[in-house]
Design a protein around this motif. Structure first.
Motif, PDB file in Angstrom:
ATOM      1  N   ARG A  94       0.837  -1.189   0.000  1.00 17.05           N
ATOM      2  CA  ARG A  94       0.000   0.000   0.000  1.00 17.05           C
ATOM      3  C   ARG A  94       0.871   1.238   0.000  1.00 17.05           C
ATOM      4  O   ARG A  94       2.010   1.227   0.461  1.00 17.05           O
ATOM      5  CB  ARG A  94      -0.958   0.015   1.188  1.00 17.05           C
ATOM      6  CG  ARG A  94      -0.314   0.106   2.544  1.00 17.05           C
ATOM      7  CD  ARG A  94      -1.345  -0.013   3.662  1.00 17.05           C
ATOM      8  NE  ARG A  94      -0.704  -0.038   4.971  1.00 17.05           N
ATOM      9  CZ  ARG A  94      -1.348  -0.387   6.087  1.00 17.05           C
ATOM     10  NH1 ARG A  94      -2.617  -0.737   6.052  1.00 17.05           N
ATOM     11  NH2 ARG A  94      -0.707  -0.387   7.241  1.00 17.05           N
ATOM     12  N   HIS A 145      -0.240   7.088  -7.152  1.00 19.05           N
ATOM     13  CA  HIS A 145      -1.581   7.367  -6.653  1.00 19.05           C
ATOM     14  C   HIS A 145      -1.783   6.644  -5.323  1.00 19.05           C
ATOM     15  O   HIS A 145      -2.000   5.420  -5.299  1.00 19.05           O
ATOM     16  CB  HIS A 145      -2.624   6.917  -7.673  1.00 19.05           C
ATOM     17  CG  HIS A 145      -2.506   7.621  -8.989  1.00 19.05           C
ATOM     18  ND1 HIS A 145      -3.015   8.882  -9.212  1.00 19.05           N
ATOM     19  CD2 HIS A 145      -1.884   7.249 -10.150  1.00 19.05           C
ATOM     20  CE1 HIS A 145      -2.750   9.253 -10.447  1.00 19.05           C
ATOM     21  NE2 HIS A 145      -2.064   8.283 -11.041  1.00 19.05           N
ATOM     22  N   ASP A 176      -3.289   4.902  -2.095  1.00 16.73           N
ATOM     23  CA  ASP A 176      -4.575   4.251  -1.864  1.00 16.73           C
ATOM     24  C   ASP A 176      -5.109   4.529  -0.468  1.00 16.73           C
ATOM     25  O   ASP A 176      -6.169   4.037  -0.089  1.00 16.73           O
ATOM     26  CB  ASP A 176      -4.477   2.742  -2.098  1.00 16.73           C
ATOM     27  CG  ASP A 176      -3.220   2.123  -1.517  1.00 16.73           C
ATOM     28  OD1 ASP A 176      -2.890   2.442  -0.356  1.00 16.73           O
ATOM     29  OD2 ASP A 176      -2.571   1.361  -2.230  1.00 16.73           O
ATOM     30  N   TRP A 177      -4.368   5.321   0.308  1.00 15.75           N
ATOM     31  CA  TRP A 177      -4.822   5.731   1.651  1.00 15.75           C
ATOM     32  C   TRP A 177      -4.256   7.118   1.914  1.00 15.75           C
ATOM     33  O   TRP A 177      -3.059   7.368   1.726  1.00 15.75           O
ATOM     34  CB  TRP A 177      -4.324   4.722   2.694  1.00 15.75           C
ATOM     35  CG  TRP A 177      -4.745   4.996   4.110  1.00 15.75           C
ATOM     36  CD1 TRP A 177      -5.602   5.954   4.566  1.00 15.75           C
ATOM     37  CD2 TRP A 177      -4.320   4.266   5.267  1.00 15.75           C
ATOM     38  NE1 TRP A 177      -5.733   5.869   5.928  1.00 15.75           N
ATOM     39  CE2 TRP A 177      -4.968   4.847   6.379  1.00 15.75           C
ATOM     40  CE3 TRP A 177      -3.451   3.189   5.460  1.00 15.75           C
ATOM     41  CZ2 TRP A 177      -4.764   4.384   7.671  1.00 15.75           C
ATOM     42  CZ3 TRP A 177      -3.261   2.731   6.751  1.00 15.75           C
ATOM     43  CH2 TRP A 177      -3.911   3.317   7.849  1.00 15.75           C
ATOM     44  N   ALA A 189      -9.681  12.455  -1.906  1.00  9.82           N
ATOM     45  CA  ALA A 189     -10.417  11.190  -1.839  1.00  9.82           C
ATOM     46  C   ALA A 189     -11.831  11.311  -2.383  1.00  9.82           C
ATOM     47  O   ALA A 189     -12.409  10.311  -2.832  1.00  9.82           O
ATOM     48  CB  ALA A 189     -10.457  10.688  -0.396  1.00  9.82           C
ATOM     49  N   SER A 209      -9.852  10.641 -10.063  1.00 13.95           N
ATOM     50  CA  SER A 209      -8.425  10.967 -10.181  1.00 13.95           C
ATOM     51  C   SER A 209      -8.145  12.087 -11.165  1.00 13.95           C
ATOM     52  O   SER A 209      -7.216  12.873 -10.968  1.00 13.95           O
ATOM     53  CB  SER A 209      -7.636   9.710 -10.572  1.00 13.95           C
ATOM     54  OG  SER A 209      -8.146   9.165 -11.788  1.00 13.95           O
ATOM     55  N   ASP A 232     -12.727   3.837  -2.412  1.00 16.05           N
ATOM     56  CA  ASP A 232     -11.727   3.526  -3.436  1.00 16.05           C
ATOM     57  C   ASP A 232     -10.358   3.987  -2.950  1.00 16.05           C
ATOM     58  O   ASP A 232      -9.352   3.328  -3.178  1.00 16.05           O
ATOM     59  CB  ASP A 232     -12.084   4.232  -4.746  1.00 16.05           C
ATOM     60  CG  ASP A 232     -13.327   3.625  -5.394  1.00 16.05           C
ATOM     61  OD1 ASP A 232     -13.630   2.456  -5.090  1.00 16.05           O
ATOM     62  OD2 ASP A 232     -13.990   4.323  -6.174  1.00 16.05           O
ATOM     63  N   THR A 233     -10.338   5.148  -2.296  1.00 14.98           N
ATOM     64  CA  THR A 233      -9.149   5.645  -1.615  1.00 14.98           C
ATOM     65  C   THR A 233      -9.513   5.814  -0.145  1.00 14.98           C
ATOM     66  O   THR A 233     -10.398   6.594   0.195  1.00 14.98           O
ATOM     67  CB  THR A 233      -8.687   7.000  -2.194  1.00 14.98           C
ATOM     68  OG1 THR A 233      -8.397   6.845  -3.583  1.00 14.98           O
ATOM     69  CG2 THR A 233      -7.445   7.500  -1.467  1.00 14.98           C
ATOM     70  N   ARG A 234      -8.852   5.070   0.727  1.00 18.92           N
ATOM     71  CA  ARG A 234      -9.165   5.150   2.152  1.00 18.92           C
ATOM     72  C   ARG A 234      -8.823   6.536   2.692  1.00 18.92           C
ATOM     73  O   ARG A 234      -7.797   7.118   2.330  1.00 18.92           O
ATOM     74  CB  ARG A 234      -8.381   4.087   2.912  1.00 18.92           C
ATOM     75  CG  ARG A 234      -8.653   4.065   4.413  1.00 18.92           C
ATOM     76  CD  ARG A 234      -7.875   2.945   5.077  1.00 18.92           C
ATOM     77  NE  ARG A 234      -8.007   2.970   6.530  1.00 18.92           N
ATOM     78  CZ  ARG A 234      -7.402   2.108   7.346  1.00 18.92           C
ATOM     79  NH1 ARG A 234      -6.631   1.155   6.848  1.00 18.92           N
ATOM     80  NH2 ARG A 234      -7.572   2.210   8.658  1.00 18.92           N
TER      81      ARG A 234
END
Length: 280
Positions: A20, A48, A50-51, A66, A70, A168-170
């Motif tokens: 991640r 990109h 993810d969190w 978030a 994108s 999708d993005t934490r």
């Protein structure tokens, strides 16, 4: 877990050898505009996260990222920062040769900050028409200098909260429970995030009022920890993680020469302290 804190992007790798990728955004007021530039550089490098974990102004930037597809994230960040940092009384300065003068630049920077203290910031906060100490005790007007309802409207305009909560993005945003004094993280893996959660993370007293969420009141997370780095590092399950942290406050600096420099240096030391402890 292999946690790495990087200060710059060295290549445009599209696939990173980590389970991640996390972007950590701390508090720092108007310095948060720098975070928007860092995110733009990451996008240009094909990276990109993810969190995204944020505190204070970092929480606002994180929510905008978030809560958008994108291809619109950089545009929405630019829209927010253009709105809240307007040219004010001196739009002529942008194209003026005086930009090369450090003395003029510092003077106008301090003048702009003082103007915001008096009148507020477009789409962010506004000064209350009646001073708090003239308001009835126990009312929200009696506990803060500014009204932040404009920020709620700005967040509702710039952030798609349905998309944000689709995870999708934490997203994680940190705030402090006023009653208990404990740090709380609102996270899309455990909460449904609304504008109030983001506002709570940036509700710095006595300027901004506490934000009520489910019967509890919350202030700016920076009161306890200006960076959510430790939260990210401690969160399970343990995974191989690459963390990009944007440090807005410098731990090292020169000896202050006047009162304004003393105030700046004090903030640098105070807000960078948790970063040093956590990375150590």
């Amino acid at each position: 877990m292999n946690v790495q804190v990087r200060s710059h992007v060295t290549n445009a790798a599209r696939s990173l050898p980590f389970e991640r990728v996390v972007l950590v955004l701390q508090g720092g007021g108007a310095l948060g505009a720098y975070q928007a530039g860092v995110y733009e550089a990451l996008v240009e490098a094909g990276i990109h996260p993810d969190w995204i974990a944020g505190t204070s102004i970092g929480a606002i930037n994180a929510a905008i990222i978030a809560g958008n597809p994108s291809n619109l994230r950089v545009e929405r960040l630019r829209e927010f920062w253009t709105q809240v940092t307007s040219d004010g009384l001196w739009p002529w300065y942008k194209d003026s040769a005086l930009r090369r003068s450090e003395g003029v630049r510092k003077f106008l920077s301090h003048a702009s900050a003082n103007l915001a203290l008096v009148s507020g910031s477009t789409g962010f906060f506004s000064a209350r028409p009646v001073m708090p100490w003239l308001q009835p005790a126990g009312t929200i007007e009696a506990t803060s200098l500014y009204d932040t309802r404009d920020l709620k409207r700005t967040l509702q305009r710039l952030v798609d909260f349905d998309r944000l909560n689709a995870a999708d993005t934490r997203l994680s945003v940190g705030a402090v429970n006023v009653r208990t004094g404990n740090m709380v993280y609102f996270d899309t893996s455990t909460h449904t995030i609304r504008p109030e959660h983001v506002m709570a993370s940036g509700a710095l007293p006595p300027g901004f009022p506490a934000i009520e969420i489910e019967g509890e009141h919350y202030w700016d997370g920076g009161l306890v920890s200006n960076t959510p780095l430790q939260w990210v590092a401690d969160s399970g399950p343990r995974r191989d993680t690459l963390i990009f942290q944007v440090d807005l406050w410098s731990a090292r600096g020169e000896l202050p020469r006047n009162l304004l420099e003393v105030m700046t240096r004090e903030k640098e030391i105070r807000y960078s302290s948790r970063t040093r402890v956590n990375t150590d």
